[in-house]
Design an enzyme around this catalytic site. Structure first.
Site, PDB file in Angstrom:
ATOM      1  N   SER A 130      43.183 -10.914 122.600  1.00 27.38           N
ATOM      2  CA  SER A 130      42.042 -10.651 123.548  1.00 27.38           C
ATOM      3  C   SER A 130      43.059  -9.026 123.701  1.00 27.38           C
ATOM      4  O   SER A 130      43.950  -9.017 123.935  1.00 27.38           O
ATOM      5  CB  SER A 130      42.181 -11.385 124.585  1.00 27.38           C
ATOM      6  OG  SER A 130      42.035 -10.888 126.355  1.00 27.38           O
ATOM      7  N   TYR A 155      46.954 -14.320 131.712  1.00 27.64           N
ATOM      8  CA  TYR A 155      46.472 -14.218 130.934  1.00 27.64           C
ATOM      9  C   TYR A 155      46.381 -13.313 129.670  1.00 27.64           C
ATOM     10  O   TYR A 155      46.598 -13.557 128.639  1.00 27.64           O
ATOM     11  CB  TYR A 155      44.382 -14.499 131.589  1.00 27.64           C
ATOM     12  CG  TYR A 155      43.912 -14.522 130.270  1.00 27.64           C
ATOM     13  CD1 TYR A 155      43.353 -15.633 129.796  1.00 27.64           C
ATOM     14  CD2 TYR A 155      43.573 -13.780 129.965  1.00 27.64           C
ATOM     15  CE1 TYR A 155      42.671 -16.221 128.107  1.00 27.64           C
ATOM     16  CE2 TYR A 155      42.537 -13.365 128.510  1.00 27.64           C
ATOM     17  CZ  TYR A 155      41.800 -14.846 127.739  1.00 27.64           C
ATOM     18  OH  TYR A 155      41.335 -14.550 126.584  1.00 27.64           O
TER      19      TYR A 155
END
Length: 338
Positions: A130, A155
């Site tokens: 990501s 995350y």
């Protein structure tokens, strides 16, 4: 090839399945169909795969990547050639309230995938990282050689951990791995917790949209077709050791092991207010904007340097923001009868 696709009922997963099936690959898709958002959308994506590719070699199994025994049995039974690992607990803000979900899916689940690949001769693992790994970095554009040691959400930390775990398996067991740092993916069948869906619903309902950091945000919005083209092209190029890797001046992007990490984005960041403007134009309605402060775990801007991926695969982003938003709105109106 016979490909395991984790997260097959997800946004990127569904589109990736269709692309692999279109070129003749056999796809076994798994997903746990959890209730992070409405599971009906996930079931509808699976139905869409069957509708678009009737008779194609696609099988779906409801399975959680965090299920160690289930994953081991799946790899033993199926003997995959390659793996595309997209399953993850997504969302930056959700990680502030539900950290355990991220540990289970993104860490334990990824370990189960790595173990399956290791023990069953998988030729290449491509996995989702990501843009969030860049954390508090302010140098733009983000490049794969940049340090990524300062995540600002759990995350992001789990995604960086995935890259580290992958490198370990590439080094210890010779498993070829490629991580793809996705930048703000949008398009038809997208996630309802992301801005395009949230904004479209609110605008059509005449409700305010929450605009964080008072609209002073920029995102490298990347249309789903461009993302999938990069995923498939990357899957086809198996990395080997990087002969130019310098242990005296190491880069996070490659290794002496068969390991690579790439940005995958549009490389043209768009101001959040301009993205809202494109949505307003496509929907034919003006948004009521509720300007909010910056949220914990968020970043002001993302901007992908995609030169390395283009050199590696030859793939370049092709869909403009106006075209992509128009396609998304057309799907949204049809799906939700809005």
């Amino acid at each position: 090839m016979k490909v395991l696709l984790t997260g097959a009922a997800g946004f990127i997963g569904m589109h990736t399945a269709l692309a692999l099936l279109a070129r003749g690959d056999e796809v076994v898709g798994i997903d746990n169909l959890n209730d992070y958002y409405d599971p009906q959308l996930k079931r509808d994506r699976l139905a869409h795969i069957e509708q678009q590719r009737p008779g194609a070699p696609f099988r779906f199994e409801p399975l959680d990547v965090a299920d160690q025994a289930g994953m081991a049995a799946l790899f033993e039974r199926e003997r995959f050639d390659r793996v595309v690992h997209l399953a993850a607990q997504a969302g930056v803000r959700y990680s502030l309230q539900n950290p355990q979900a991220y540990a289970q899916s993104n860490l334990v689940g990824f370990l189960n995938v790595l173990e399956g690949c290791r023990h069953h001769g998988v030729a290449h693992l491509v996995y989702a990282s990501s843009s969030s790994v860049y954390g508090g970095n302010q140098k733009m554009p983000f490049a794969e050689g940049d340090r990524v040691d300062h995540p600002v959400s759990l995350y992001a930390a789990t995604k960086k951990a995935n890259e580290l775990m992958a490198h370990t398996y590439s080094h210890l067991y010779g498993l070829p791995t490629t991580g793809l740092r996705f930048f703000t993916v949008y398009g038809p069948w997208g996630r309802p917790d992301m801005a395009p869906m949230l904004f479209a619903r609110a605008i059509l309902a005449g409700e305010p949209i929450k605009v964080f950091n008072h609209g002073q945000m920029r995102r490298d919005f990347t249309y789903i077709d461009d993302i999938v083209a990069g995923v498939v092209a990357t899957l086809d190029r198996v990395p080997g050791p990087d002969g130019s890797f310098d242990r005296q001046d190491p880069t996070p992007a490659s290794s002496w092991a068969p390991y690579r990490v790439f940005n995958i984005g549009h490389s043209e960041p768009v101001a959040l207010m301009d993205f809202i403007g494109a949505l307003e134009s496509a929907l034919g309605r003006e948004a009521v904007k509720d300007l909010q402060p910056m949220q914990p775990g968020d970043v002001v801007a993302t901007y992908a340097d995609t030169a390395r991926l283009e050199d590696w695969t030859g793939v370049q982003p092709a869909v403009s923001i106006d075209d992509g938003v128009a396609r998304f709105v057309a799907w949204y109106r049809a799906y939700f009868k809005a």
